[in-house]
Write a protein that holds these residues in place. Sequence first.
Motif, PDB file in Angstrom:
ATOM      1  N   TYR A   1     -54.942 -38.731 -31.895  1.00  0.00           N
ATOM      2  CA  TYR A   1     -56.354 -39.067 -31.734  1.00  0.00           C
ATOM      3  C   TYR A   1     -57.073 -38.565 -32.985  1.00  0.00           C
ATOM      4  O   TYR A   1     -57.122 -37.357 -33.249  1.00  0.00           O
ATOM      5  CB  TYR A   1     -56.912 -38.391 -30.484  1.00  0.00           C
TER       6      TYR A   1
ATOM      7  N   ASN B   1     -61.890 -42.034 -34.682  1.00  0.00           N
ATOM      8  CA  ASN B   1     -63.007 -42.060 -33.747  1.00  0.00           C
ATOM      9  C   ASN B   1     -64.169 -41.256 -34.321  1.00  0.00           C
ATOM     10  O   ASN B   1     -64.008 -40.473 -35.259  1.00  0.00           O
ATOM     11  CB  ASN B   1     -62.563 -41.463 -32.407  1.00  0.00           C
TER      12      ASN B   1
ATOM     13  N   ARG C   1     -62.652 -37.280 -23.432  1.00  0.00           N
ATOM     14  CA  ARG C   1     -62.423 -38.378 -24.370  1.00  0.00           C
ATOM     15  C   ARG C   1     -60.933 -38.703 -24.494  1.00  0.00           C
ATOM     16  O   ARG C   1     -60.540 -39.867 -24.543  1.00  0.00           O
ATOM     17  CB  ARG C   1     -63.000 -38.029 -25.745  1.00  0.00           C
TER      18      ARG C   1
ATOM     19  N   ALA D   1     -59.058 -42.265 -23.412  1.00  0.00           N
ATOM     20  CA  ALA D   1     -58.734 -43.010 -24.627  1.00  0.00           C
ATOM     21  C   ALA D   1     -57.736 -44.138 -24.362  1.00  0.00           C
ATOM     22  O   ALA D   1     -56.894 -44.059 -23.460  1.00  0.00           O
ATOM     23  CB  ALA D   1     -58.167 -42.064 -25.681  1.00  0.00           C
TER      24      ALA D   1
ATOM     25  N   PHE E   1     -57.793 -44.399 -29.168  1.00  0.00           N
ATOM     26  CA  PHE E   1     -59.158 -44.767 -29.526  1.00  0.00           C
ATOM     27  C   PHE E   1     -60.065 -44.632 -28.316  1.00  0.00           C
ATOM     28  O   PHE E   1     -59.631 -44.837 -27.172  1.00  0.00           O
ATOM     29  CB  PHE E   1     -59.220 -46.214 -30.027  1.00  0.00           C
ATOM     30  N   ASP E   2     -61.327 -44.317 -28.576  1.00  0.00           N
ATOM     31  CA  ASP E   2     -62.315 -44.287 -27.500  1.00  0.00           C
ATOM     32  C   ASP E   2     -62.425 -45.676 -26.877  1.00  0.00           C
ATOM     33  O   ASP E   2     -62.271 -46.694 -27.577  1.00  0.00           O
ATOM     34  CB  ASP E   2     -63.681 -43.861 -28.037  1.00  0.00           C
TER      35      ASP E   2
ATOM     36  N   HIS F   1     -63.479 -49.238 -28.533  1.00  0.00           N
ATOM     37  CA  HIS F   1     -63.493 -49.072 -29.992  1.00  0.00           C
ATOM     38  C   HIS F   1     -62.080 -49.076 -30.558  1.00  0.00           C
ATOM     39  O   HIS F   1     -61.819 -48.448 -31.578  1.00  0.00           O
ATOM     40  CB  HIS F   1     -64.214 -47.775 -30.369  1.00  0.00           C
TER      41      HIS F   1
END
Length: 255
Positions: free
Chosen positions: A63, A75, A85, A89, A239-240, A243
């Motif tokens: 991440y 991110n 988060r 993800a 990824f978030d 996004h």
Amino acid sequence: MIPQPRMYFTASTSPAATGALDELTRRYGQTPLEEADVIVALGGDGFMLETLHKLKGRNLPVYGMNRGTVGFLMNVFSPEDLPRRLAEAEEEIINPLSMRARTVSGDIREELAINEVSFLRQGAQAARLRIFVDGKLRLEELVCDGAIIATPAGSTAYNYSAHGPILPIGSDVLALTAVAPFRPRRWRGALLPKTAVVRFDVLDPAKRPVMADADGRSVRDVVSVEVLSQPAICHRILFDPGHGLEERLIREQFV
């Protein structure tokens, strides 16, 4: 309450990244790499690629949080609520390219590339390349400053700067793009199946030397280079939500 995963933090040498590393390790602690559930990489896209290369074979998700410039693979940085988060993800799987380069002296060098394998003239004169795909001659002579084979994940990087196509992240294709082609004058490159084995032969390497590069790992004075995808090697990037790479690749085409 969302449980905290075992996080290993790593950072580039920039002041912004090292400052973020200090802040996050104070807040969440630092798990040894051998015991970690997830890697949190702090820096830019170049540092993300470096981290993925170093982690080859560990099967750990990475991440990234942007402490660099563009941050296409990263991110947004925030020290708040990191366990949530990470739990929410979305994961993308990326397969790298392998590059097998033979030099004028006969040495063999093998490297992996997550973004692209590129070929660039070393001197003042244009490179002359011959291109084979799956053993079949496809282009007798490409006179150019260089050429690129890009993965979907890397298609927005050097490939896009050279006017190559942006590839959807789920597509099973590679982009072959010429850099400043002179002959054939109107050659726009090619889309190749992901399974293709591409070989470049350097014509007249003594007079027109060429270097090959795999994500910044360069080999000078090459005479031939073979490139193919490696589906058995998987890099996991987090990824978030909303996004991920697919959204970013689409968005990049409308800016």
